[in-house]
Enzyme design. Structure first.
Site, PDB file in Angstrom:
ATOM      1  N   ALA A 167       0.872  -1.170   0.000  1.00 37.16           N
ATOM      2  CA  ALA A 167       0.000   0.000   0.000  1.00 37.16           C
ATOM      3  C   ALA A 167       0.912   1.224   0.000  1.00 37.16           C
ATOM      4  O   ALA A 167       2.077   1.140   0.414  1.00 37.16           O
ATOM      5  CB  ALA A 167      -0.887  -0.015   1.230  1.00 37.16           C
TER       6      ALA A 167
ATOM      7  N   GLY B 102       0.536  -5.040   0.610  1.00 39.80           N
ATOM      8  CA  GLY B 102      -0.624  -5.152  -0.279  1.00 39.80           C
ATOM      9  C   GLY B 102      -0.328  -5.921  -1.560  1.00 39.80           C
ATOM     10  O   GLY B 102      -1.228  -6.486  -2.180  1.00 39.80           O
TER      11      GLY B 102
ATOM     12  N   GLU C  87      -0.697  -9.419  -0.594  1.00 40.42           N
ATOM     13  CA  GLU C  87      -2.144  -9.666  -0.423  1.00 40.42           C
ATOM     14  C   GLU C  87      -2.864  -9.794  -1.769  1.00 40.42           C
ATOM     15  O   GLU C  87      -3.773 -10.606  -1.911  1.00 40.42           O
ATOM     16  CB  GLU C  87      -2.761  -8.546   0.426  1.00 40.42           C
ATOM     17  CG  GLU C  87      -2.316  -8.636   1.885  1.00 40.42           C
ATOM     18  CD  GLU C  87      -2.660  -7.385   2.676  1.00 40.42           C
ATOM     19  OE1 GLU C  87      -2.152  -6.301   2.321  1.00 40.42           O
ATOM     20  OE2 GLU C  87      -3.431  -7.486   3.637  1.00 40.42           O
TER      21      GLU C  87
ATOM     22  N   GLU D 143       4.316  -5.168   7.143  1.00 42.78           N
ATOM     23  CA  GLU D 143       3.570  -4.063   7.777  1.00 42.78           C
ATOM     24  C   GLU D 143       3.992  -3.801   9.221  1.00 42.78           C
ATOM     25  O   GLU D 143       4.007  -2.664   9.680  1.00 42.78           O
ATOM     26  CB  GLU D 143       2.050  -4.358   7.750  1.00 42.78           C
ATOM     27  CG  GLU D 143       1.415  -4.228   6.382  1.00 42.78           C
ATOM     28  CD  GLU D 143       1.436  -5.507   5.573  1.00 42.78           C
ATOM     29  OE1 GLU D 143       2.216  -6.423   5.915  1.00 42.78           O
ATOM     30  OE2 GLU D 143       0.677  -5.592   4.589  1.00 42.78           O
TER      31      GLU D 143
HETATM   32  N1  COA Z   1       4.550   3.181  -0.865  1.00 37.78           N
HETATM   33  C1  COA Z   1       4.914   4.343  -1.428  1.00 37.78           C
HETATM   34  N2  COA Z   1       6.041   4.504  -2.126  1.00 37.78           N
HETATM   35  C2  COA Z   1       6.840   3.446  -2.247  1.00 37.78           C
HETATM   36  C3  COA Z   1       6.525   2.201  -1.692  1.00 37.78           C
HETATM   37  C4  COA Z   1       5.316   2.087  -0.973  1.00 37.78           C
HETATM   38  N3  COA Z   1       4.905   0.943  -0.448  1.00 37.78           N
HETATM   39  N4  COA Z   1       7.515   1.317  -1.982  1.00 37.78           N
HETATM   40  C5  COA Z   1       8.404   2.011  -2.710  1.00 37.78           C
HETATM   41  N5  COA Z   1       8.006   3.290  -2.870  1.00 37.78           N
HETATM   42  C6  COA Z   1       8.702   4.366  -3.578  1.00 37.78           C
HETATM   43  C7  COA Z   1       9.889   4.881  -2.784  1.00 37.78           C
HETATM   44  O1  COA Z   1       9.472   5.805  -1.808  1.00 37.78           O
HETATM   45  C8  COA Z   1      10.745   5.477  -3.867  1.00 37.78           C
HETATM   46  O2  COA Z   1      10.221   6.734  -4.200  1.00 37.78           O
HETATM   47  P1  COA Z   1      11.258   7.987  -4.480  1.00 37.78           P
HETATM   48  O3  COA Z   1      12.029   7.553  -5.702  1.00 37.78           O
HETATM   49  O4  COA Z   1      10.318   9.129  -4.731  1.00 37.78           O
HETATM   50  O5  COA Z   1      12.086   8.102  -3.264  1.00 37.78           O
HETATM   51  C9  COA Z   1      10.493   4.549  -5.056  1.00 37.78           C
HETATM   52  O6  COA Z   1       9.259   3.873  -4.779  1.00 37.78           O
HETATM   53  C10 COA Z   1      11.571   3.504  -5.235  1.00 37.78           C
HETATM   54  O7  COA Z   1      11.715   2.822  -4.013  1.00 37.78           O
HETATM   55  P2  COA Z   1      13.126   2.661  -3.235  1.00 37.78           P
HETATM   56  O8  COA Z   1      12.838   2.417  -1.798  1.00 37.78           O
HETATM   57  O9  COA Z   1      14.023   3.813  -3.564  1.00 37.78           O
HETATM   58  O10 COA Z   1      13.687   1.342  -3.943  1.00 37.78           O
HETATM   59  P3  COA Z   1      14.713   0.303  -3.334  1.00 37.78           P
HETATM   60  O11 COA Z   1      15.120  -0.563  -4.469  1.00 37.78           O
HETATM   61  O12 COA Z   1      15.777   0.982  -2.570  1.00 37.78           O
HETATM   62  O13 COA Z   1      13.850  -0.551  -2.289  1.00 37.78           O
HETATM   63  C11 COA Z   1      11.925  -1.785  -1.494  1.00 37.78           C
HETATM   64  C12 COA Z   1      12.768  -1.341  -2.726  1.00 37.78           C
HETATM   65  C13 COA Z   1      10.689  -2.492  -2.035  1.00 37.78           C
HETATM   66  C14 COA Z   1      12.740  -2.723  -0.595  1.00 37.78           C
HETATM   67  C15 COA Z   1      11.521  -0.525  -0.690  1.00 37.78           C
HETATM   68  O14 COA Z   1      10.973   0.430  -1.580  1.00 37.78           O
HETATM   69  C16 COA Z   1      10.517  -0.785   0.389  1.00 37.78           C
HETATM   70  O15 COA Z   1      10.842  -1.311   1.430  1.00 37.78           O
HETATM   71  N6  COA Z   1       9.219  -0.376   0.166  1.00 37.78           N
HETATM   72  C17 COA Z   1       8.182  -0.502   1.132  1.00 37.78           C
HETATM   73  C18 COA Z   1       7.728  -1.912   1.287  1.00 37.78           C
HETATM   74  C19 COA Z   1       6.660  -2.049   2.360  1.00 37.78           C
HETATM   75  O16 COA Z   1       6.903  -1.866   3.529  1.00 37.78           O
HETATM   76  N7  COA Z   1       5.425  -2.358   1.937  1.00 37.78           N
HETATM   77  C20 COA Z   1       4.321  -2.533   2.808  1.00 37.78           C
HETATM   78  C21 COA Z   1       3.521  -1.298   2.854  1.00 37.78           C
HETATM   79  S1  COA Z   1       2.094  -1.484   3.929  1.00 37.78           S
END
Ligand code: COA
Length: 256
Positions: free
Chosen positions: A63, A108, A111, A131
């Site tokens: 999400a 999500g 999910e 989460e």
């Molecule tokens: N919601 C909003 N934005 C998200 C996102 C999310 N769940 N996951 C990634 N993004 C965005 C980042 O903020 C980043 O935006 P920016 O370029 O404006 O800074 C962009 O997507 C790229 O992500 P980034 O974190 O830079 O890539 P990465 O390769 O370093 O890491 C992940 C990838 C997936 C490990 C990391 O993005 C992450 O942990 N995301 C969240 C995962 C999560 O907790 N999901 C559950 C949500 S309830």
């Protein structure tokens, strides 16, 4: 027609791609509303549905955290409900649904994959419910579906620790059914979907209906299976399937 989705219709299936690569295809309210709309539209003449994510990196990275950060409890409930409604529709879809997990499937995203019948994952992808590391729990059906699919003990472990699994680990515990190499992932995965589609929709619909039913007892489960089994003997596809076997050729199902 859709800002955050790509919808491509093939002969035997429809592909729905979550298209927010800049945010790793994170789901916000607008994406969920578009998903709801596409399901309403496709529901008029359903086909096998395939969900995947735009780009090389992510299926869906969860999400949208930026959109959630300052939400009130009421707004959070609205978001959760929107996600649950969409994912429940996917679960109840009358034909098979397939998640082609072409990268991160987190929160999500996991999910969304859990709501589908089949999960095909790229070997290099990671999947999980992180989460808890954000101070929340899954809100789009994850607590329910994960428990159902991998069992209570494993679901508690994944949700309480928030740890993500590599594709092979996810396969080992039954979270995904198929792992395919990173190279030519889409090509190989779509071959499998094509093959699924070639089974003919009559028996696939019956299989989905019977398998989705949560029977209270064995007797009613067996009754339901028997009814659907017998009904298929009114179809041309049943005659064709069995005739083709006996004639040592491939069946040509007509969905009749
Ligand atoms: N919601 C909003 N934005 C998200 C996102 C999310 N769940 N996951 C990634 N993004 C965005 C980042 O903020 C980043 O935006 P920016 O370029 O404006 O800074 C962009 O997507 C790229 O992500 P980034 O974190 O830079 O890539 P990465 O390769 O370093 O890491 C992940 C990838 C997936 C490990 C990391 O993005 C992450 O942990 N995301 C969240 C995962 C999560 O907790 N999901 C559950 C949500 S309830």
């Amino acid at each position: 027609m859709y800002e955050h989705l790509k919808v491509e219709k093939e002969d035997l299936f429809t592909v729905i791609t979550i298209n927010r690569p800049g945010q790793l295809n994170a789901l916000n309210l607008e994406v969920l509303e578009e998903l709801n709309r596409v399901l309403e539209e496709e529901g008029k003449d359903p086909s096998i549905l395939v969900f995947t994510g735009e780009g090389e990196k992510a299926f869906v990275a969860g999400a949208d955290i930026a959109a959630m950060k300052d939400m009130t409890p009421l707004e959070a409930e609205k978001l959760s409900q929107a996600g649950q409604v969409v994912f429940h529709k996917i679960y109840q879809w009358p034909l098979p649904t397939v998640a082609l997990i072409n990268g991160y499937a987190l929160g999500g995203g996991c999910e969304l994959a859990l709501a589908c019948d089949l999960r095909v994952i790229k070997e290099g992808a990671l999947i999980g419910q992180p989460e808890i590391t954000l101070g929340i729990i899954p809100g789009f059906g994850g607590t329910h579906f994960l428990k159902k699919i991998i069992g209570e003990a494993r679901a508690k472990e994944l949700i309480m620790t928030g740890k993500t699994l590599k594709a092979r680990e996810a396969e080992k515990i039954g979270l995904v059914q198929t792992v395919l190499p990173d190279e030519n992932f889409n090509e190989e995965a779509f071959k499998q979907v094509q093959e699924l589609g070639s089974r003919g929709s009559k028996a696939l619909r019956a299989a989905k209906m019977v398998l989705n039913d949560n029977h209270e007892d064995v007797k009613s489960g067996l009754e339901k299976e028997r009814t659907f089994f017998a009904e298929l003997f009114t179809t041309q596809d049943q005659t064709e399937g069995m005739t083709a076997f006996l004639e040592k050729r491939k069946p040509r199902f007509k969905n009749k």
